[in-house]
Design a protein around this motif. Sequence first.
Motif, PDB file in Angstrom:
ATOM      1  N   LYS A 159       0.826  -1.205   0.000  1.00 29.27           N
ATOM      2  CA  LYS A 159       0.000   0.000   0.000  1.00 29.27           C
ATOM      3  C   LYS A 159       0.861   1.256   0.000  1.00 29.27           C
ATOM      4  O   LYS A 159       0.532   2.255  -0.639  1.00 29.27           O
ATOM      5  CB  LYS A 159      -0.939  -0.005   1.210  1.00 29.27           C
ATOM      6  N   MET A 173       2.051   1.970  -3.495  1.00 29.18           N
ATOM      7  CA  MET A 173       0.995   2.509  -4.348  1.00 29.18           C
ATOM      8  C   MET A 173       0.758   3.981  -4.060  1.00 29.18           C
ATOM      9  O   MET A 173       0.551   4.778  -4.976  1.00 29.18           O
ATOM     10  CB  MET A 173      -0.300   1.706  -4.146  1.00 29.18           C
ATOM     11  N   LYS A 174       0.820   4.359  -2.803  1.00 33.04           N
ATOM     12  CA  LYS A 174       0.656   5.773  -2.457  1.00 33.04           C
ATOM     13  C   LYS A 174       1.799   6.613  -3.028  1.00 33.04           C
ATOM     14  O   LYS A 174       1.586   7.735  -3.501  1.00 33.04           O
ATOM     15  CB  LYS A 174       0.582   5.933  -0.929  1.00 33.04           C
ATOM     16  N   GLU A 233       1.121   6.964  -6.750  1.00 28.65           N
ATOM     17  CA  GLU A 233       0.052   7.940  -6.977  1.00 28.65           C
ATOM     18  C   GLU A 233       0.584   9.362  -6.862  1.00 28.65           C
ATOM     19  O   GLU A 233       0.205  10.247  -7.632  1.00 28.65           O
ATOM     20  CB  GLU A 233      -1.081   7.711  -5.972  1.00 28.65           C
ATOM     21  N   GLU A 234       1.483   9.584  -5.910  1.00 31.23           N
ATOM     22  CA  GLU A 234       2.054  10.915  -5.731  1.00 31.23           C
ATOM     23  C   GLU A 234       2.913  11.309  -6.936  1.00 31.23           C
ATOM     24  O   GLU A 234       2.865  12.458  -7.401  1.00 31.23           O
ATOM     25  CB  GLU A 234       2.893  10.956  -4.450  1.00 31.23           C
ATOM     26  N   PHE A 272       2.491  10.303  -9.986  1.00 28.70           N
ATOM     27  CA  PHE A 272       1.600  10.577 -11.112  1.00 28.70           C
ATOM     28  C   PHE A 272       0.911  11.934 -10.959  1.00 28.70           C
ATOM     29  O   PHE A 272       0.778  12.691 -11.926  1.00 28.70           O
ATOM     30  CB  PHE A 272       0.565   9.461 -11.245  1.00 28.70           C
ATOM     31  N   ARG A 273       0.483  12.242  -9.754  1.00 28.68           N
ATOM     32  CA  ARG A 273      -0.183  13.528  -9.536  1.00 28.68           C
ATOM     33  C   ARG A 273       0.791  14.700  -9.726  1.00 28.68           C
ATOM     34  O   ARG A 273       0.436  15.725 -10.307  1.00 28.68           O
ATOM     35  CB  ARG A 273      -0.817  13.560  -8.151  1.00 28.68           C
ATOM     36  N   THR A 276      -3.775  -0.283 -12.314  1.00 27.69           N
ATOM     37  CA  THR A 276      -2.969  -1.494 -12.188  1.00 27.69           C
ATOM     38  C   THR A 276      -3.863  -2.707 -12.374  1.00 27.69           C
ATOM     39  O   THR A 276      -5.078  -2.654 -12.153  1.00 27.69           O
ATOM     40  CB  THR A 276      -2.282  -1.579 -10.814  1.00 27.69           C
ATOM     41  N   ILE A 316      -0.440   4.174 -17.511  1.00 36.58           N
ATOM     42  CA  ILE A 316      -0.775   5.582 -17.308  1.00 36.58           C
ATOM     43  C   ILE A 316      -1.178   6.195 -18.645  1.00 36.58           C
ATOM     44  O   ILE A 316      -0.760   5.717 -19.704  1.00 36.58           O
ATOM     45  CB  ILE A 316       0.395   6.377 -16.691  1.00 36.58           C
ATOM     46  N   GLU A 375      -6.267  -1.395  -9.186  1.00 34.85           N
ATOM     47  CA  GLU A 375      -6.770  -0.073  -8.846  1.00 34.85           C
ATOM     48  C   GLU A 375      -6.867   0.769 -10.118  1.00 34.85           C
ATOM     49  O   GLU A 375      -6.033   0.652 -11.018  1.00 34.85           O
ATOM     50  CB  GLU A 375      -5.836   0.611  -7.849  1.00 34.85           C
ATOM     51  N   THR A 376      -7.897   1.601 -10.207  1.00 33.89           N
ATOM     52  CA  THR A 376      -8.042   2.529 -11.321  1.00 33.89           C
ATOM     53  C   THR A 376      -8.327   3.912 -10.764  1.00 33.89           C
ATOM     54  O   THR A 376      -9.157   4.066  -9.867  1.00 33.89           O
ATOM     55  CB  THR A 376      -9.210   2.116 -12.248  1.00 33.89           C
ATOM     56  N   TRP A 377      -7.600   4.912 -11.277  1.00 31.62           N
ATOM     57  CA  TRP A 377      -7.824   6.283 -10.823  1.00 31.62           C
ATOM     58  C   TRP A 377      -7.977   7.190 -12.023  1.00 31.62           C
ATOM     59  O   TRP A 377      -7.171   7.159 -12.942  1.00 31.62           O
ATOM     60  CB  TRP A 377      -6.657   6.757  -9.969  1.00 31.62           C
TER      61      TRP A 377
END
Length: 219
Positions: A2, A5-6, A9-10, A12-13, A22, A50, A162-164
């Motif tokens: 986890k 993944m965080k 995400e950071e 990518f943002r 994923t 991505i 996961e999809t964002w």
Amino acid sequence: MKGMMKDLEEVFRQNQIPVFGTAAASALETEAFGYRPSDVLENVRTVLCIGVPVPRGIFLARAESEALYWRAANVYYRAIDAVLMKAAAVVEDSGETAVAVFGCFPYTLVGRGNFRGLVSLVAMGEAAGIGKRGRNGLLFSSRYGPRLLVGGLVTSAELSPETWPQREEAGCPTDCRVCQQECPAGAIDSEGRVDGPSCAKRSTGSPIFSTFMKTLKPP
């Protein structure tokens, strides 16, 4: 995983990546031999994809739209490649392994002017939930349509699917055939297969044009 993944995400943002996802690498093991995640990395567990959209204005430009697209693609693919390298570093800092799947290189020619990358990024994007394979052969996003340029990773890290952002991807609108009808080269058939040589002949600004011209025999 986890925490990893965080961290991803950071990354990518911070780099303005609006969609990513994923999926288990096993979802792509039905791809052709030589083009599966396990053909790239022996102990692969996860694929990550991505996407970045090409601005709508590129396609609506009244002059040099195709040339503008290829220039935009060149800029975006370099940016996507750089983000993939950062994502791979995050993965490998945890002791796992990651291999980038870039958007336009390396690739192999298959048959007369058709080319394939390490792993199908359209298949990766679909498995990761950021779009569906469209009737033009591209990844179709509910938010961006077929404008997404994509890149990915195959990794030994076991990341949960996961999809964002979370959304339901339905694919192309029912009975829509606009891409086939509007393609200036007439290079897209009803099943979404693209005639590579016809596309390259029309799109002379394409970075793959010179490769096709060198490898194809004259009629």
